[in-house]
Design an enzyme around this catalytic site. Structure first.
Site, PDB file in Angstrom:
ATOM      1  CD  GLU A 294      -2.958  -0.613  -0.331  1.00 54.15           C
ATOM      2  OE1 GLU A 294      -2.998  -1.682  -0.916  1.00 54.15           O
ATOM      3  OE2 GLU A 294      -3.000   0.355  -0.971  1.00 54.15           O
TER       4      GLU A 294
HETATM    5  C1  FAD Z   1       2.750  -9.763   0.032  1.00 52.68           C
HETATM    6  C2  FAD Z   1       2.535  -8.413  -0.840  1.00 52.68           C
HETATM    7  C3  FAD Z   1       1.089  -8.222  -1.087  1.00 52.68           C
HETATM    8  C4  FAD Z   1       0.956  -7.094  -2.365  1.00 52.68           C
HETATM    9  N1  FAD Z   1      -0.430  -6.774  -2.635  1.00 52.68           N
HETATM   10  C5  FAD Z   1      -0.398  -6.135  -3.642  1.00 52.68           C
HETATM   11  C6  FAD Z   1      -1.580  -6.192  -4.432  1.00 52.68           C
HETATM   12  O1  FAD Z   1      -2.695  -6.427  -3.894  1.00 52.68           O
HETATM   13  N2  FAD Z   1      -2.030  -5.398  -5.528  1.00 52.68           N
HETATM   14  C7  FAD Z   1      -0.969  -4.690  -6.101  1.00 52.68           C
HETATM   15  O2  FAD Z   1      -1.174  -4.019  -6.885  1.00 52.68           O
HETATM   16  N3  FAD Z   1       0.302  -4.565  -5.367  1.00 52.68           N
HETATM   17  C8  FAD Z   1       0.534  -5.462  -4.510  1.00 52.68           C
HETATM   18  N4  FAD Z   1       1.876  -5.627  -3.845  1.00 52.68           N
HETATM   19  C9  FAD Z   1       3.099  -4.642  -4.395  1.00 52.68           C
HETATM   20  C10 FAD Z   1       3.439  -3.567  -3.257  1.00 52.68           C
HETATM   21  O3  FAD Z   1       2.408  -2.628  -2.919  1.00 52.68           O
HETATM   22  C11 FAD Z   1       4.847  -3.148  -4.017  1.00 52.68           C
HETATM   23  O4  FAD Z   1       5.710  -4.105  -3.546  1.00 52.68           O
HETATM   24  C12 FAD Z   1       5.074  -1.675  -3.071  1.00 52.68           C
HETATM   25  O5  FAD Z   1       4.365  -0.653  -3.581  1.00 52.68           O
HETATM   26  C13 FAD Z   1       6.541  -1.460  -3.609  1.00 52.68           C
HETATM   27  O6  FAD Z   1       7.163  -1.679  -4.958  1.00 52.68           O
HETATM   28  P1  FAD Z   1       8.161  -2.646  -5.496  1.00 52.68           P
HETATM   29  O7  FAD Z   1       8.091  -3.828  -4.482  1.00 52.68           O
HETATM   30  O8  FAD Z   1       8.288  -2.632  -6.883  1.00 52.68           O
HETATM   31  O9  FAD Z   1       9.479  -1.761  -4.695  1.00 52.68           O
HETATM   32  P2  FAD Z   1      10.210  -0.507  -5.545  1.00 52.68           P
HETATM   33  O10 FAD Z   1       9.315   0.532  -6.214  1.00 52.68           O
HETATM   34  O11 FAD Z   1      11.241  -1.132  -6.171  1.00 52.68           O
HETATM   35  O12 FAD Z   1      10.898   0.197  -4.286  1.00 52.68           O
HETATM   36  C14 FAD Z   1      12.155  -0.174  -3.710  1.00 52.68           C
HETATM   37  C15 FAD Z   1      12.611   0.618  -2.531  1.00 52.68           C
HETATM   38  O13 FAD Z   1      12.714   2.037  -3.277  1.00 52.68           O
HETATM   39  C16 FAD Z   1      11.846   3.005  -2.568  1.00 52.68           C
HETATM   40  N5  FAD Z   1      11.368   4.056  -3.592  1.00 52.68           N
HETATM   41  C17 FAD Z   1      11.070   3.566  -4.700  1.00 52.68           C
HETATM   42  N6  FAD Z   1      10.517   4.755  -5.431  1.00 52.68           N
HETATM   43  C18 FAD Z   1      11.078   5.733  -4.677  1.00 52.68           C
HETATM   44  C19 FAD Z   1      10.962   7.102  -4.763  1.00 52.68           C
HETATM   45  N7  FAD Z   1      10.415   7.671  -6.170  1.00 52.68           N
HETATM   46  N8  FAD Z   1      11.371   7.928  -3.799  1.00 52.68           N
HETATM   47  C20 FAD Z   1      12.039   7.487  -2.690  1.00 52.68           C
HETATM   48  N9  FAD Z   1      12.011   5.965  -2.694  1.00 52.68           N
HETATM   49  C21 FAD Z   1      11.645   5.125  -3.616  1.00 52.68           C
HETATM   50  C22 FAD Z   1      10.871   2.287  -1.853  1.00 52.68           C
HETATM   51  O14 FAD Z   1      10.358   2.981  -0.856  1.00 52.68           O
HETATM   52  C23 FAD Z   1      11.445   1.102  -1.561  1.00 52.68           C
HETATM   53  O15 FAD Z   1      12.362   1.197  -0.351  1.00 52.68           O
HETATM   54  C24 FAD Z   1       2.088  -6.364  -2.701  1.00 52.68           C
HETATM   55  C25 FAD Z   1       3.612  -6.825  -2.463  1.00 52.68           C
HETATM   56  C26 FAD Z   1       3.703  -7.906  -1.522  1.00 52.68           C
HETATM   57  C27 FAD Z   1       4.896  -8.220  -1.196  1.00 52.68           C
END
Ligand code: FAD
Length: 567
Positions: free
Chosen positions: A429
């Site tokens: 989220e």
């Molecule tokens: C168990 C689980 C359930 C989930 N359920 C859903 C779901 O139902 N529907 C759905 O759509 N998604 C879902 N997600 C996805 C989840 O919302 C994302 O994993 C999350 O938003 C982070 O995206 P990412 O994993 O690609 O990390 P990334 O975006 O790659 O981020 C990696 C790191 O970089 C930081 N970062 C990235 N961009 C920036 C920025 N612009 N400025 C500063 N810091 C930044 C982040 O804070 C993080 O620390 C789920 C994930 C998991 C693991």
């Protein structure tokens, strides 16, 4: 130890800290009388303690699995879900015209907290349906509303949110899923989504996916994204689930925690979808669902922390090691350091609960009055509640393991499960870093006005407590003043400097709000003073270090180059 829903503490906070009576006094929510609120919380507490809590361990050791393209839930989850849906809990805050109860979010969130304290993995299913209901109420046309809302509200069908793709996580605008008009008012949706919570299950007759995708004429980035309803089974003319749609679960993720909740890779191959809201305005519609879900995730943090604390307390009250300063027969609970851990955990849970419920109240007041001030308060508190309550969940679960000593590291005690389950909360989220950036960026585009109003309120609370609790009141007032100065400094900084200090700033804000809540509690009930002292004397002082870090800006961080990090 078996989880017991903390009904008494929730009611105390609603009545004496956040002032729920103000919500119940509005014409919109006048049906939420004290008697009704009490009956709802008692009944939800019973459901959570007696029926849902026993499923928590089952889901951990018997994860959801994918067999022949169908997701099978852990044993007992079907009965648990039936109890949730049958009790009308999915539709608590939904509109009555579609079968909902139209109750305030403050009560719905209290139930969210108890359900997630009982069984986080199962609670995710109604959580997502509730978010979808709200998104459809605000953005869908009458036909989609008439078809989907009654079934989602009753829990017969469930909802999901499909944003994430391998290359599009935080940067949702990078998504590649496409939607092409079929010429009959429907769209063919094609693409892959990952990490989709409860993307399929055997618990409901249909699974309704809200999918973000780009129309052929959609611009690059978030401005070109639209939202689509893509059901697993296409409803027939009577709204019964009919033909199978062109989508499937490719696989389930193997996760650190919440094993009972299936996290799905979803493939959409020309699946039939219906546009929700305006073309290219999908992010606005999805934000309704995300904001709702963000606060529910805050409640998940509080619920999980409460459960981890209860577990640790029960262990400490039973385990004997050495002679304690209080008696030769005492348990580890009587060692000062163990008492410190548990007192800190209890103080943190109380403060986090108060912050989450304050946000819920602001949403209710905004709904009931339409007043811009309440809307701004709700918008400001949402990222604070999401990030702080979920950070606290991890910290409390971590301390819970420590209280158990070596047994905390052994799976049978269950302490480790809380730690594993909690770890997702600061990530999904919107990561907590992103929440903090939202706080110091968009939520302070008003020059900090909403923040200053909230700080004023904490200081008024401190003034009211000065006569009875002068030392505690003085410390809360001074911390709020430091936060005011920190906020003034923050809004004067360039955006990336704010972002560099966003996380410590958010935590400092939460420290002041939590201390203010404890002070109110101590004023209302003498018995609560000892815990308020723990919060204000031992935890609140952290705000000064946090605010110092918040002002530091970004340059010093970028000065640490990749080579420095590697060395
Ligand atoms: C168990 C689980 C359930 C989930 N359920 C859903 C779901 O139902 N529907 C759905 O759509 N998604 C879902 N997600 C996805 C989840 O919302 C994302 O994993 C999350 O938003 C982070 O995206 P990412 O994993 O690609 O990390 P990334 O975006 O790659 O981020 C990696 C790191 O970089 C930081 N970062 C990235 N961009 C920036 C920025 N612009 N400025 C500063 N810091 C930044 C982040 O804070 C993080 O620390 C789920 C994930 C998991 C693991």
């Amino acid at each position: 130890m078996a989880y017991r829903a903390p009904v008494r503490d929730i009611r105390f906070i609603l009545d004496h800290v956040v002032g729920f009576a103000e919500v119940a006094a509005t014409p919109r929510f006048q049906h939420a009388t004290p008697d009704l609120a009490e009956a709802i919380l008692d009944e939800a507490g019973r459901l959570c303690s007696d029926e849902l809590a026993p499923l928590n361990r089952v889901g951990d050791v018997t994860p959801a699995r994918l067999e022949n393209g169908v997701v099978l839930s852990p044993p007992g989850f079907a009965e648990g879900y039936r109890a949730i849906a049958g009790g009308g809990w999915v539709g608590m805050a939904a509109r009555p015209e579609h079968g909902g109860m139209g109750l305030p979010i403050s009560l719905a969130l209290s139930v969210d907290e108890m359900m997630s304290g009982a069984c986080l993995a199962l609670h995710l299913k109604p959580l997502l349906s509730k978010g979808q209901i709200e998104a459809l109420e605000h953005h869908a046309g009458p036909e989609i509303q008439a078809l989907y809302l009654p079934k989602l509200t009753s829990g017969e069908w469930s909802g999901t949110m499909n944003l994430t793709e391998p290359q599009a996580g935080t940067d949702v605008g990078a998504l590649r899923t496409k939607a092409v008009p079929n010429g009959d008012g429907t769209y063919a949706v094609t693409g892959q989504k990952i990490f989709i919570t409860w993307g399929d299950s055997d618990l409901t007759a249909n699974v309704c996916h809200l999918v973000l995708a780009r129309l052929p004429d959609g611009a690059e980035g978030t401005k070109g994204i639209s939202l689509f309803m893509v059901p697993k089974f296409l409803p027939d003319a009577e709204g019964r689930p009919g033909a199978r749609n062109g989508l499937r679960v490719v696989s389930l993720e193997h996760k650190l925690g919440i094993h009972g909740s299936p996290t799905c890779v979803m493939q959409f191959d020309g699946a039939t979808g219906w546009l929700v809201g305006e073309p290219h305005k999908g992010m606005a519609a999805m934000f309704t669902m995300m904001n709702n879900a963000r606060l529910s995730v805050a409640a998940q943090g509080v619920g999980l922390a409460e459960a981890a604390l209860q577990h640790a307390l029960a262990y400490a009250a039973d385990r004997r090691q050495g002679t304690t300063p209080l008696s030769a027969e005492g348990t580890i609970l009587d060692h000062a350091d163990v008492r410190r851990m548990l007192a800190t955990m209890r103080a943190e849970v109380f403060a986090a609960r108060a912050i989450a419920l304050s946000c819920a109240k602001a949403i209710d007041m905004a709904t009931a009055t339409g007043a811009a001030e309440w809307q701004a308060r709700a918008a400001l508190l949402t990222p604070i509640a999401k990030a702080h309550c979920t950070d606290i969940a991890c910290e409390v679960a971590h301390r819970g393991v420590q209280v158990h000593g070596g047994m905390g590291f052994i799976e049978e005690t269950g302490a480790a499960q809380f730690l594993r389950d909690a770890r997702i909360l600061p990530i999904y989220e919107g990561t907590n870093g992103v929440q903090a950036m939202d706080l110091v960026g968009r939520k302070m585009a008003d020059g900090g006005e909403a923040a200053f109003r909230l700080i004023d309120e904490v200081q008024r609370g401190a003034e009211a407590a000065r006569a009875r609790l002068p030392d505690l009141a003085g410390e809360v007032w001074a911390a709020a003043e430091a936060l005011r100065e920190g906020t003034e400094a923050m809004v004067a900084l360039p955006l990336n400097d704010r972002f560099a200090g966003a996380v410590p700033y958010l935590r400092a804000f939460a420290r002041v709000l939590g201390a203010g809540a404890h002070l109110k509690a101590a004023l209302a009930e003498d018995d609560r003073e000892a815990l308020a002292r723990v919060m204000i004397r031992r935890i609140l002082p952290e705000h000064a270090a946090l605010l110092a870090e918040a002002r530091e800006g970004a340059a010093g961080l970028y000065a640490v180059g990749p080579d420095d990090l590697a060395a």
